[in-house]
Design an enzyme around this catalytic site. Sequence first.
Site, mmCIF file in Angstrom:
data_model
loop_
_atom_site.group_PDB
_atom_site.id
_atom_site.type_symbol
_atom_site.label_atom_id
_atom_site.label_comp_id
_atom_site.label_asym_id
_atom_site.label_seq_id
_atom_site.Cartn_x
_atom_site.Cartn_y
_atom_site.Cartn_z
ATOM 1 N N GLU A 137 0.858 -1.193 0.000
ATOM 2 C CA GLU A 137 0.000 0.000 0.000
ATOM 3 C C GLU A 137 0.894 1.242 0.000
ATOM 4 O O GLU A 137 2.082 1.147 0.314
ATOM 5 C CB GLU A 137 -0.879 0.003 1.260
ATOM 6 N N PRO A 138 0.299 2.400 -0.305
ATOM 7 C CA PRO A 138 1.120 3.610 -0.327
ATOM 8 C C PRO A 138 1.866 3.829 0.993
ATOM 9 O O PRO A 138 3.002 4.276 1.008
ATOM 10 C CB PRO A 138 0.097 4.729 -0.581
ATOM 11 N N ALA A 140 2.239 1.299 3.369
ATOM 12 C CA ALA A 140 2.610 0.014 3.971
ATOM 13 C C ALA A 140 3.281 -0.854 2.911
ATOM 14 O O ALA A 140 2.616 -1.576 2.176
ATOM 15 C CB ALA A 140 1.386 -0.691 4.548
ATOM 16 N N GLY A 141 4.597 -0.708 2.804
ATOM 17 C CA GLY A 141 5.368 -1.502 1.852
ATOM 18 C C GLY A 141 6.092 -2.598 2.613
ATOM 19 O O GLY A 141 5.606 -3.729 2.731
ATOM 20 N N SER A 142 7.242 -2.238 3.201
ATOM 21 C CA SER A 142 7.970 -3.215 4.013
ATOM 22 C C SER A 142 7.177 -3.570 5.267
ATOM 23 O O SER A 142 7.152 -4.718 5.706
ATOM 24 C CB SER A 142 9.333 -2.644 4.423
ATOM 25 N N ARG A 276 36.572 -7.506 -28.764
ATOM 26 C CA ARG A 276 36.903 -6.072 -28.823
ATOM 27 C C ARG A 276 38.427 -5.884 -28.861
ATOM 28 O O ARG A 276 39.133 -6.353 -27.958
ATOM 29 C CB ARG A 276 36.308 -5.390 -27.582
ATOM 30 N N GLN A 287 44.980 -7.968 -18.096
ATOM 31 C CA GLN A 287 44.775 -8.570 -16.760
ATOM 32 C C GLN A 287 43.650 -7.878 -16.004
ATOM 33 O O GLN A 287 42.914 -8.504 -15.242
ATOM 34 C CB GLN A 287 46.066 -8.490 -15.942
ATOM 35 N N GLY A 355 31.209 3.098 -23.743
ATOM 36 C CA GLY A 355 30.058 3.901 -24.176
ATOM 37 C C GLY A 355 28.909 3.053 -24.677
ATOM 38 O O GLY A 355 27.735 3.373 -24.432
ATOM 39 N N GLU A 378 9.282 -7.819 -3.366
ATOM 40 C CA GLU A 378 9.173 -9.050 -2.561
ATOM 41 C C GLU A 378 10.124 -9.045 -1.362
ATOM 42 O O GLU A 378 10.766 -10.049 -1.051
ATOM 43 C CB GLU A 378 9.368 -10.288 -3.442
HETATM 44 N N1 COS Z 1 6.163 -17.621 7.697
HETATM 45 C C1 COS Z 1 5.160 -17.826 8.603
HETATM 46 N N2 COS Z 1 4.880 -16.939 9.579
HETATM 47 C C2 COS Z 1 5.622 -15.823 9.659
HETATM 48 C C3 COS Z 1 6.675 -15.555 8.750
HETATM 49 C C4 COS Z 1 6.942 -16.515 7.758
HETATM 50 N N3 COS Z 1 7.913 -16.333 6.879
HETATM 51 N N4 COS Z 1 7.239 -14.371 9.087
HETATM 52 C C5 COS Z 1 6.573 -13.904 10.152
HETATM 53 N N5 COS Z 1 5.601 -14.786 10.493
HETATM 54 C C6 COS Z 1 4.666 -14.684 11.614
HETATM 55 C C7 COS Z 1 5.426 -14.537 12.925
HETATM 56 O O1 COS Z 1 5.738 -15.807 13.447
HETATM 57 C C8 COS Z 1 4.426 -13.787 13.787
HETATM 58 O O2 COS Z 1 3.478 -14.707 14.246
HETATM 59 P P1 COS Z 1 2.812 -14.574 15.732
HETATM 60 O O3 COS Z 1 1.995 -13.317 15.677
HETATM 61 O O4 COS Z 1 1.977 -15.800 15.859
HETATM 62 O O5 COS Z 1 3.946 -14.489 16.688
HETATM 63 C C9 COS Z 1 3.736 -12.874 12.791
HETATM 64 O O6 COS Z 1 3.894 -13.479 11.517
HETATM 65 C C10 COS Z 1 4.336 -11.479 12.786
HETATM 66 O O7 COS Z 1 5.741 -11.601 12.528
HETATM 67 P P2 COS Z 1 6.784 -10.410 12.797
HETATM 68 O O8 COS Z 1 6.575 -9.900 14.200
HETATM 69 O O9 COS Z 1 8.139 -10.863 12.414
HETATM 70 O O10 COS Z 1 6.231 -9.303 11.783
HETATM 71 P P3 COS Z 1 6.747 -7.842 11.464
HETATM 72 O O11 COS Z 1 5.543 -6.972 11.403
HETATM 73 O O12 COS Z 1 7.872 -7.467 12.367
HETATM 74 O O13 COS Z 1 7.254 -7.967 9.942
HETATM 75 C C11 COS Z 1 8.786 -8.350 8.112
HETATM 76 C C12 COS Z 1 8.301 -8.717 9.547
HETATM 77 C C13 COS Z 1 9.365 -6.949 8.014
HETATM 78 C C14 COS Z 1 9.854 -9.377 7.823
HETATM 79 C C15 COS Z 1 7.606 -8.515 7.140
HETATM 80 O O14 COS Z 1 6.665 -7.487 7.318
HETATM 81 C C16 COS Z 1 8.036 -8.511 5.683
HETATM 82 O O15 COS Z 1 8.469 -9.535 5.149
HETATM 83 N N6 COS Z 1 7.930 -7.366 5.004
HETATM 84 C C17 COS Z 1 8.232 -7.286 3.581
HETATM 85 C C18 COS Z 1 7.015 -7.522 2.826
HETATM 86 C C19 COS Z 1 7.264 -7.658 1.375
HETATM 87 O O16 COS Z 1 7.953 -8.545 0.933
HETATM 88 N N7 COS Z 1 6.632 -6.754 0.630
HETATM 89 C C20 COS Z 1 6.662 -6.829 -0.777
HETATM 90 C C21 COS Z 1 5.293 -7.177 -1.221
HETATM 91 S S1 COS Z 1 5.196 -8.187 -2.619
HETATM 92 S S2 COS Z 1 6.107 -7.258 -4.002
#
Ligand code: COS
Length: 394
Positions: A137-138, A140-142, A276, A287, A355, A378
């Site tokens: 989302e705008p 919420a990415g990472s 080339r 080298q 170039g 991802e």
């Molecule tokens: N598989 C299964 N469960 C998972 C998991 C995985 N790979 N990673 C995390 N979880 C679970 C955790 O175990 C935790 O569970 P409980 O609530 O039961 O304890 C829950 O999910 C939350 O995990 P965590 O606290 O680690 O979450 P965060 O909010 O800190 O986020 C990151 C962790 C940053 C690693 C995660 O948000 C992420 O991967 N972000 C990137 C997203 C992404 O790839 N975006 C691109 C979109 S597609 S182009």
Amino acid sequence: MNTPPLRPAQDHLDLPFFDDHHRRLAAELQAWAAEQRVDESDDRAACREWVRRLGDAGWLRWCVPAAHGGALEKLDSRALVILRETLAFHSPLADFAFAMQGLGSGAITLAGTPGQQAQYLPAVARGHKIAAFALSEPEAGSDVASMGTRATAKADAWQLDGTKTWISNGGMADFYVTFARTRSDGGARGISAFIVDADRPGLDASEHIHVMAPHPLATLRFDGCRLPGDALLGEVDGGFKLAMQTLDIFRPSVAAAALGMARRAMAEAVAHAKSRHMFGQTLADFQLTQVKLGEMSALLDAATLLTCRAAWQRDCSPTRGAGTPAYTAAAASAKLTATENAQKVIDMALQMFGGRGVQVGNPVEHLYRDIRSLRIYEGASEVQLLILGKAALR
Ligand code: COS
């Protein structure tokens, strides 16, 4: 890009990570991919064409399980790695088209009801339905857990409101696996997944996003978008884990796509260095060139081994496979290393071309733009580091 005068190096397939059927798959796909010529000047038209060809030729069967028209009983990470590496070597857009069929349908494979699986997966495998994965989302990415798109329960139905962005295949997909908040207080535990058909009233996917290496991307706006009750995918409030599990499957394959692009750059650089002439010898005789090629080889080797390890671990390890924190860390390590190393390898290859390296139409110029987004999508490199850091602390 899709001009294939060169063959990818495939020595790593001799490693014990792979079986004979993987080696056959690589050889057959390489022969097929080298024959394909697709006009990629319009990325959307080209992607549709790639999905059609990949479906007709049977390659998309590797994106779904055999019970629904797939190639194997369950998704095989090593096959996905081979497919993406080989396709990316020939055409990053072909790789994109393939990968999105897998990522967009992955959550249905993992958590769909038999009815959902029967409705979507065979069509994905044949290339008759184009899939998409709508998570970002705008704001919420990472930080996926902070998403704001809401799914409200109505009598026998759901209503979606909010915005998703950076959605690959946006505006051309037939369905979007969409993640939305079902509990306002739940954080990561308050998110659910839904299958949204592209023709649902209240969904607008008309805002396309243009990027440096053109591929179909759009913003999705949900405004009172009504879904039937059976659009829910998996458990209510189980969407965050489902999203993470889906990303886990495909992270080694992103690493493989990066490897395919880097191998192409390496092959282009070697061919150029040998042909080339300058200062009375070939570029390859210097080298300085040999040292650069050596560095590129080492970067590729490291990325290759981590990618193969992650895929093998998911497919074969009884204790460190799919669903274990050890696998999540291995996948993160592979994605981080392969995408970062590929960027370096491609940059070095481009420098060797002088170039001509920045001239539009040169394959390394194209790769230089293609590789960049893999370090972001991802799970950006920083997210992979975070995953690895948390694993180290555990
Ligand atoms: N598989 C299964 N469960 C998972 C998991 C995985 N790979 N990673 C995390 N979880 C679970 C955790 O175990 C935790 O569970 P409980 O609530 O039961 O304890 C829950 O999910 C939350 O995990 P965590 O606290 O680690 O979450 P965060 O909010 O800190 O986020 C990151 C962790 C940053 C690693 C995660 O948000 C992420 O991967 N972000 C990137 C997203 C992404 O790839 N975006 C691109 C979109 S597609 S182009």
